[in-house]
Design a protein around this motif. Structure first.
Motif, short mmCIF file in Angstrom:
data_model
loop_
_atom_site.label_atom_id
_atom_site.label_comp_id
_atom_site.label_asym_id
_atom_site.label_seq_id
_atom_site.Cartn_x
_atom_site.Cartn_y
_atom_site.Cartn_z
N THR A 133 -4.31 4.01 -14.69
CA THR A 133 -5.37 4.63 -13.88
C THR A 133 -6.05 3.61 -12.97
OG1 THR A 133 -5.74 6.23 -15.66
CG2 THR A 133 -7.50 5.97 -14.03
N GLU A 134 -6.38 2.44 -13.54
CA GLU A 134 -7.08 1.43 -12.75
C GLU A 134 -6.18 0.85 -11.65
OE1 GLU A 134 -8.27 -1.35 -15.67
OE2 GLU A 134 -9.72 0.00 -16.63
N ALA A 135 -4.91 0.60 -11.96
CA ALA A 135 -3.99 -0.01 -10.98
C ALA A 135 -3.70 0.94 -9.83
CB ALA A 135 -2.70 -0.43 -11.68
N VAL A 136 -3.52 2.23 -10.11
CA VAL A 136 -3.26 3.20 -9.05
C VAL A 136 -4.45 3.28 -8.10
CG1 VAL A 136 -2.96 5.66 -8.58
CG2 VAL A 136 -1.56 4.55 -10.32
N ALA A 137 -5.64 3.31 -8.66
CA ALA A 137 -6.84 3.35 -7.80
C ALA A 137 -6.93 2.10 -6.93
CB ALA A 137 -8.09 3.49 -8.67
N ALA A 138 -6.62 0.93 -7.49
CA ALA A 138 -6.66 -0.31 -6.71
C ALA A 138 -5.58 -0.33 -5.64
CB ALA A 138 -6.50 -1.50 -7.66
N ALA A 139 -4.39 0.21 -5.94
CA ALA A 139 -3.30 0.23 -4.95
C ALA A 139 -3.66 1.14 -3.78
CB ALA A 139 -2.01 0.69 -5.62
N ARG A 140 -4.24 2.29 -4.02
CA ARG A 140 -4.64 3.20 -2.95
C ARG A 140 -5.65 2.54 -2.01
NH1 ARG A 140 -5.65 8.59 -6.65
NH2 ARG A 140 -3.46 9.24 -6.82
N LYS A 141 -6.52 1.74 -2.58
CA LYS A 141 -7.53 1.07 -1.76
C LYS A 141 -6.94 -0.11 -1.00
CE LYS A 141 -12.11 -1.05 -2.12
NZ LYS A 141 -13.19 -1.45 -3.06
N ALA A 142 -6.00 -0.84 -1.62
CA ALA A 142 -5.47 -2.06 -1.01
C ALA A 142 -4.43 -1.79 0.06
CB ALA A 142 -4.89 -2.96 -2.09
N ALA A 143 -3.58 -0.76 -0.14
CA ALA A 143 -2.44 -0.55 0.76
C ALA A 143 -2.84 -0.40 2.23
CB ALA A 143 -1.63 0.66 0.29
N GLY A 190 0.03 -5.81 19.56
CA GLY A 190 0.37 -4.84 18.54
C GLY A 190 -0.83 -4.39 17.71
N VAL A 191 -0.83 -3.10 17.39
CA VAL A 191 -1.83 -2.49 16.52
C VAL A 191 -1.08 -1.60 15.52
CG1 VAL A 191 -3.81 -0.96 16.35
CG2 VAL A 191 -3.59 -2.49 18.32
N VAL A 192 -1.30 -1.86 14.23
CA VAL A 192 -0.65 -1.07 13.17
C VAL A 192 -1.74 -0.52 12.25
CG1 VAL A 192 0.95 -1.09 11.22
CG2 VAL A 192 1.43 -2.47 13.25
N LYS A 193 -1.69 0.81 12.08
CA LYS A 193 -2.65 1.46 11.19
C LYS A 193 -1.88 2.22 10.12
CE LYS A 193 -6.70 4.48 11.15
NZ LYS A 193 -7.60 5.33 11.97
N ALA A 194 -2.13 1.84 8.86
CA ALA A 194 -1.39 2.44 7.74
C ALA A 194 -2.30 3.37 6.94
CB ALA A 194 -0.84 1.35 6.83
N THR A 195 -1.72 4.51 6.53
CA THR A 195 -2.42 5.47 5.65
C THR A 195 -1.43 5.94 4.59
OG1 THR A 195 -1.84 7.31 7.10
CG2 THR A 195 -3.99 6.25 7.47
N ILE A 196 -1.97 6.29 3.46
CA ILE A 196 -1.11 6.82 2.39
C ILE A 196 -0.86 8.30 2.66
CG2 ILE A 196 -0.91 7.20 -0.10
CD1 ILE A 196 -2.75 4.83 -0.52
N ALA A 197 0.43 8.68 2.62
CA ALA A 197 0.80 10.06 2.93
C ALA A 197 0.23 11.00 1.87
CB ALA A 197 2.31 10.20 2.98
N ALA A 198 -0.14 12.18 2.34
CA ALA A 198 -0.66 13.22 1.47
C ALA A 198 0.15 14.48 1.67
CB ALA A 198 -2.14 13.46 1.76
N VAL A 218 3.58 -1.30 -11.69
CA VAL A 218 4.32 -1.19 -10.43
C VAL A 218 4.10 0.22 -9.89
CG1 VAL A 218 6.57 -1.29 -9.32
CG2 VAL A 218 6.03 -2.87 -11.19
N VAL A 219 3.59 0.30 -8.65
CA VAL A 219 3.21 1.58 -8.04
C VAL A 219 4.08 1.83 -6.81
CG1 VAL A 219 1.32 2.90 -7.03
CG2 VAL A 219 0.86 1.25 -8.87
N LEU A 220 4.54 3.05 -6.68
CA LEU A 220 5.31 3.46 -5.50
C LEU A 220 4.41 4.32 -4.61
CD1 LEU A 220 8.05 3.53 -4.04
CD2 LEU A 220 8.55 5.65 -5.33
N LEU A 221 4.28 3.92 -3.34
CA LEU A 221 3.41 4.64 -2.40
C LEU A 221 4.22 5.12 -1.20
CD1 LEU A 221 1.83 1.66 -3.20
CD2 LEU A 221 -0.07 3.10 -2.48
#
Length: 261
Positions: A133-143, A190-198, A218-221
């Protein structure tokens, strides 16, 4: 002249009679004295035998101050055990008893080890579930931060990204951004903007756990990256799959590796 019998002296007959009686009395007295002497001797012998000490040793035991106390009566179980003769154990029976004792000891040790293992697994499972739970939350914020940058403020963007990385990976990231990403972004603006797909219907972003342990997850995003530069006309959207390795640190969960799939 007629004959006359001799005259008796008065008192003579009486003296004879008394003399005979005296002799008889003397005999009786002598006989009584002899009998008395025999009785006395017999009594002395009997007394001597009674006063003679008996053979053997005589031990005198003094009574205790509190007096003699009767011993406690045995309980029914003790009485039965006392009355029941104990049979000597056979060598084979003794060996079987020792074998049973050894088996019971082994089972006890095995049971304790099983309980310890189950307890450790339960504790490890609880910790692993919390780590997921904690790692997934941290990955969503960091990616989004780690995978995004803008050529107009690269130093600021790269500094924000390094705050989400572990020490080793932070140094590797700094080297790559300094020698490759930074110069290229400046050259082509260059400008790159990343978002997690929903999902299209909305909801939680697409993130799954590949593997997990209490200290590493290990988290897959699924990440959408929108790129703008002088090399492309308009914006280009890239649908990427990114695998992030999250590690527990003293400062919380950090990214220790990033792999594009």
């Amino acid at each position: 002249m007629p004959k006359t019998s001799p005259s008796r002296i008065p008192g003579t007959t009486n003296r004879r009679t008394m003399t005979a009686a005296a002799r008889a009395a003397a005999k009786r007295a002598a006989r009584s004295h002899h009998d008395a002497g025999s009785v006395a001797v017999t009594a002395e012998k009997a007394a001597g035998r009674s006063e003679r000490p008996l053979a053997g040793r005589t031990v005198l035991i003094e009574a205790p101050k509190g007096g003699w106390q009767d011993p406690p009566e045995p309980s029914p179980d003790e009485a039965v055990e006392a009355d029941t003769p104990q049979k000597p154990e056979r060598p084979g029976k003794l060996g079987r008893r020792r074998l049973r004792t050894a088996l019971l000891g082994a089972l006890l040790v095995g049971g304790l080890m099983a309980v310890a293992v189950l307890g450790w697994q339960y504790r490890d499972g609880r910790q692993t579930e919390a780590a997921r739970t904690e790692a997934v939350a941290a990955a969503r914020k960091a990616a989004p931060t780690v995978l995004s940058y803008d050529h107009r403020h690269l130093d600021r963007d790269f500094a924000k990204a390094r705050a989400h990385l572990t020490g080793d990976f932070s140094r590797e990231y700094a080297k790559t951004t300094t020698t490759v990403v930074g110069p290229t972004a400046k050259k082509y603006q260059g400008v790159v903007k990343a978002t997690i797909a929903a999902p299209a219907s909305g909801g939680t972003p697409a993130v799954s756990v590949v593997s997990a342990s209490p200290d590493e997850v290990v988290v897959l995003l699924f990440v959408n990256q929108v790129t703008e530069s002088t090399q492309v006309s308009g914006s280009r959207v890239d649908l990427n799959r990114v695998r992030m390795t999250m590690s527990r640190t003293t400062d919380g969960w950090k990214v220790s590796a990033v792999d594009a799939l």
